[in-house]
Write a protein that holds these residues in place. Structure first.
Motif, mmCIF file in Angstrom:
data_model
loop_
_atom_site.group_PDB
_atom_site.id
_atom_site.type_symbol
_atom_site.label_atom_id
_atom_site.label_comp_id
_atom_site.label_asym_id
_atom_site.label_seq_id
_atom_site.Cartn_x
_atom_site.Cartn_y
_atom_site.Cartn_z
ATOM 1 N N TYR A 41 44.074 32.432 39.908
ATOM 2 C CA TYR A 41 44.356 31.491 38.831
ATOM 3 C C TYR A 41 45.939 31.580 38.333
ATOM 4 O O TYR A 41 46.264 31.806 37.562
ATOM 5 N N PHE A 49 40.416 24.906 39.198
ATOM 6 C CA PHE A 49 39.255 25.337 38.536
ATOM 7 C C PHE A 49 38.779 24.370 37.343
ATOM 8 O O PHE A 49 37.466 24.275 37.329
ATOM 9 N N TYR A 58 28.755 21.332 40.799
ATOM 10 C CA TYR A 58 29.042 22.682 40.034
ATOM 11 C C TYR A 58 28.192 22.722 38.668
ATOM 12 O O TYR A 58 29.092 22.118 37.900
ATOM 13 N N GLY A 166 30.811 31.915 30.612
ATOM 14 C CA GLY A 166 31.295 31.324 31.782
ATOM 15 C C GLY A 166 30.908 32.071 33.027
ATOM 16 O O GLY A 166 31.056 31.733 34.161
ATOM 17 N N SER A 167 30.072 32.950 32.901
ATOM 18 C CA SER A 167 29.699 34.032 34.133
ATOM 19 C C SER A 167 30.680 34.600 34.819
ATOM 20 O O SER A 167 30.596 34.936 35.910
ATOM 21 N N ASN A 171 31.720 37.957 38.573
ATOM 22 C CA ASN A 171 32.601 38.611 39.543
ATOM 23 C C ASN A 171 32.642 39.961 39.807
ATOM 24 O O ASN A 171 33.062 40.715 40.791
ATOM 25 N N TYR A 211 29.413 25.836 45.785
ATOM 26 C CA TYR A 211 30.778 26.574 46.171
ATOM 27 C C TYR A 211 31.584 26.244 47.285
ATOM 28 O O TYR A 211 32.664 26.614 47.803
ATOM 29 N N PHE A 221 41.080 25.318 45.770
ATOM 30 C CA PHE A 221 41.160 26.378 44.974
ATOM 31 C C PHE A 221 41.359 27.700 45.612
ATOM 32 O O PHE A 221 42.335 28.533 45.313
ATOM 33 N N MET A 257 32.881 34.038 48.691
ATOM 34 C CA MET A 257 34.134 33.143 48.936
ATOM 35 C C MET A 257 35.129 33.821 50.033
ATOM 36 O O MET A 257 35.513 34.983 49.561
ATOM 37 N N GLU A 287 36.310 36.286 46.692
ATOM 38 C CA GLU A 287 35.769 36.312 45.405
ATOM 39 C C GLU A 287 34.171 36.533 45.761
ATOM 40 O O GLU A 287 33.682 36.102 46.744
ATOM 41 N N SER A 289 30.517 35.904 43.515
ATOM 42 C CA SER A 289 30.033 35.392 42.215
ATOM 43 C C SER A 289 28.535 35.671 42.103
ATOM 44 O O SER A 289 27.668 35.008 42.737
HETATM 45 C C1 AVJ Z 1 34.866 31.508 36.635
HETATM 46 C C2 AVJ Z 1 34.120 33.273 37.907
HETATM 47 C C3 AVJ Z 1 32.607 31.755 36.862
HETATM 48 O O1 AVJ Z 1 32.053 32.367 39.978
HETATM 49 O O2 AVJ Z 1 31.574 30.357 39.583
HETATM 50 C C4 AVJ Z 1 34.122 28.542 40.803
HETATM 51 C C5 AVJ Z 1 34.868 30.536 39.630
HETATM 52 N N1 AVJ Z 1 34.771 30.151 41.990
HETATM 53 N N2 AVJ Z 1 34.123 28.100 41.838
HETATM 54 C C6 AVJ Z 1 32.511 31.274 39.333
HETATM 55 C C7 AVJ Z 1 34.567 29.913 40.683
HETATM 56 C C8 AVJ Z 1 34.522 29.006 42.696
HETATM 57 C C9 AVJ Z 1 33.672 31.046 38.931
HETATM 58 N N3 AVJ Z 1 33.775 31.834 37.460
#
Ligand code: AVJ
Length: 331
Positions: A41, A49, A58, A166-167, A171, A211, A221, A257, A287, A289
């Motif tokens: 970010y 994002f 999404y 936002g979940s 992470n 994703y 991203f 990811m 990442e 998720s």
């Molecule tokens: C912001 C961590 C909730 O995990 O869905 C979105 C980030 N990464 N698409 C997620 C994200 C790829 C998002 N969060």
């Protein structure tokens, strides 16, 4: 160590030592290379994002915004009509607006967004500036430091509603999530509330297209991380020699990811004074998720000391908003 003045990048951007350290540790470790997701970010990553949140594939942000707009009044009533609302991560304030305006109908509200990024706090403050009866007091800090400050600067006896939406909790691994919530619990007082937004387990197909969207916004991203390393740490990643990959780990019910090297290659990161080797197909894991079951979320909160007050679930996409209360000062 990395910080040598002689190896400073030629760009005018000052090196962020925490970013430098994360990249050094992540690329030099044996086995799987990893860089933590918070580094996705920068200004470009944050803008990308925002685009992700409106992609048809999404559903996370839309599901949560829908829940919050429909349940705002119920949430505010169930959390004792809070006059102080603290939020981890400031976002753009669009989702939070529903809660704030429901709370501000009862009394003046102090809204305390916590974010490490001063730019993100600025945007949030601007977006919410015109709201009736809402005063904004941003805190630029890490989540745990910010909570401590936000909790201790309250008027005595004033209960807090803490938002973690936002979940972002996804992470963390399951055990990291539990220990994070325990630390949050310790910084709260009896009578305070926590509203936790979490994305639920759903089919592999829906998760992969969320994703790895067809127009490549999520790919951009993810790949932007390499461009950011080039910009800020004077590296020479050839971004086109990497591809975005979203994997679903069924056992852990999480999306992972990765940035996958198309070929065997070497990359220099001048600000760190290192050269990094990739074999063909090797990845940097950027990442995780995690996706939860609704009951699992209440259990994680309860294990951290909270009582579960109520849960709101969006069944179309699969997203849950769970309200917890800290009932006693110790356990
Ligand atoms: C912001 C961590 C909730 O995990 O869905 C979105 C980030 N990464 N698409 C997620 C994200 C790829 C998002 N969060």
């Amino acid at each position: 160590m990395f910080a040598s003045a002689a190896a400073a990048p030629s760009s005018l951007v000052r090196v962020n030592p925490e970013f430098a350290e994360a990249v050094l540790n992540g690329l030099k470790q044996k086995g799987q290379k990893t860089i933590p997701p918070s580094w996705l970010y920068d200004e470009v990553g944050s803008a990308l994002f925002e685009v992700i949140t409106v992609l048809p594939e999404y559903g996370v942000t839309r599901a949560e915004a829908g829940l919050l707009s429909h349940a705002a009044e119920e949430i505010v009533r169930a959390s004792a009509r809070p006059a102080r609302i603290v939020e981890l991560g400031s976002g753009t304030g669009t989702k939070t607006r529903h809660i704030l305006s429901a709370a501000a109908r009862h009394q003046p509200v102090h809204y305390v967004p916590i974010d490490i990024s001063a730019a993100a706090l600025d945007n949030c403050a601007k977006a919410l500036s015109g709201m009736q009866n809402v005063e904004i007091e941003p805190i630029a800090a890490t989540y745990l430091e910010g909570i401590h400050e936000a909790m201790s600067s309250r008027k005595s006896g004033e209960p807090v509603l803490l938002l973690f939406l936002g979940s972002t909790i996804g992470n963390f691994t399951r055990s990291e999530a539990a220990s994070f919530l325990t630390r949050v619990w310790r910084r709260m007082r009896a009578g305070d509330f926590l509203l936790l937004g979490a994305d639920l387990v759903k089919s592999r197909e829906r998760l992969i297209s969320a994703y790895d969207d067809p127009i490549g916004v999520t790919a951009a991203f993810n790949l932007n991380l390499l461009a950011r390393i080039n910009r800020e740490l004077d590296a020479n990643f050839d971004v086109e020699q990497f591809t975005h990959q979203a994997r679903y780990n069924e056992r852990q019910s999480r999306i992972e990811m990765h940035l996958r090297s198309r070929v065997a290659q070497e990359v220099r990161v001048d600000a760190l004074g290192i050269t990094v080797k990739f074999v063909a197909g090797e990845t940097i894991w950027t990442e995780s998720s995690h996706k939860f079951r609704a009951e699992e979320i209440s259990r994680i909160g309860q294990r951290s000391g909270f009582a579960c007050v109520r849960q709101w679930v969006d069944g179309d996409w699969g997203f849950a908003e769970t309200l917890f209360r800290k009932t006693a000062a110790d356990r």
